[in-house]
Scaffold this active site. Structure first.
Site, PDB file in Angstrom:
ATOM      1  N   CYS A   5      -6.698   6.002  -6.036  1.00  0.00           N
ATOM      2  CA  CYS A   5      -5.837   5.070  -6.230  1.00  0.00           C
ATOM      3  C   CYS A   5      -5.617   5.086  -7.665  1.00  0.00           C
ATOM      4  CB  CYS A   5      -6.790   3.509  -5.346  1.00  0.00           C
ATOM      5  SG  CYS A   5      -8.080   3.646  -6.091  1.00  0.00           S
ATOM      6  N   GLU A  23       0.838  -1.520   0.306  1.00  0.00           N
ATOM      7  CA  GLU A  23       0.323   0.295   0.295  1.00  0.00           C
ATOM      8  C   GLU A  23       1.520   0.902  -0.109  1.00  0.00           C
ATOM      9  OE1 GLU A  23      -3.237  -0.158  -0.474  1.00  0.00           O
ATOM     10  OE2 GLU A  23      -3.782  -2.064   0.047  1.00  0.00           O
TER      11      GLU A  23
END
Length: 149
Positions: free
Chosen positions: A25, A16
């Site tokens: 994202c 992450e």
């Protein structure tokens, strides 16, 4: 209740990355900290959100992880070693509880078809219908973790 190991947590943080400022994202979802899509109080992350420190990001991650650990504990009904459990938690964190719960992977696993279930990791590599290289590599690592004794 079983918990994600330190090794699993380290992998998750590596996958992450850390951002103290909200970002979108690859799928266009606002995210903060270590891949969290909601704040400490449960609101969706939005543009402009910030976290005060790495420690706050870690506390947020631990809080968010609880629901994914709970999902793996609840929906997988066969014996798992720690590596298998960790790999499933990492996948669940990334795809969400609903997708995890209704996945072919969980169905196969609950029929004790571990080898076939492992192959299902590779199906979760798409963003907006196209293969995402980061997800492809992540799934390889998760699948490899799943087969470690």
């Amino acid at each position: 209740m079983r918990k994600l190991s330190q090794n699993g947590l380290n992998l998750l943080k590596g996958f992450e990355g850390l951002s103290l400022t909200a970002y979108q994202c690859d799928a266009g979802v606002w995210t903060i900290g270590y891949g969290c899509t909601s704040t400490m109080d449960g609101y969706e992350v939005k543009k402009g959100d910030k976290l005060a420190s790495r420690r706050v990001a870690e506390v947020l991650l631990q809080k968010k992880l609880e629901s994914f650990e709970k999902a793996v504990n609840q929906y997988v009904n066969v014996p798992l070693n720690q590596n298998q459990y960790d790999a499933l938690c990492l996948l669940c964190f990334n795809i969400g509880v609903r997708a995890f719960r209704h996945s072919t992977l969980v169905s196969l696993l609950n029929r004790k078809e571990y080898a076939q279930a492992r192959l299902q990791f590779y199906r979760w590599k798409f963003v907006n219908g196209e293969i995402n290289e980061g997800l492809r590599l992540r799934r390889i690592k998760e699948a490899n973790l799943f087969i470690k004794p």
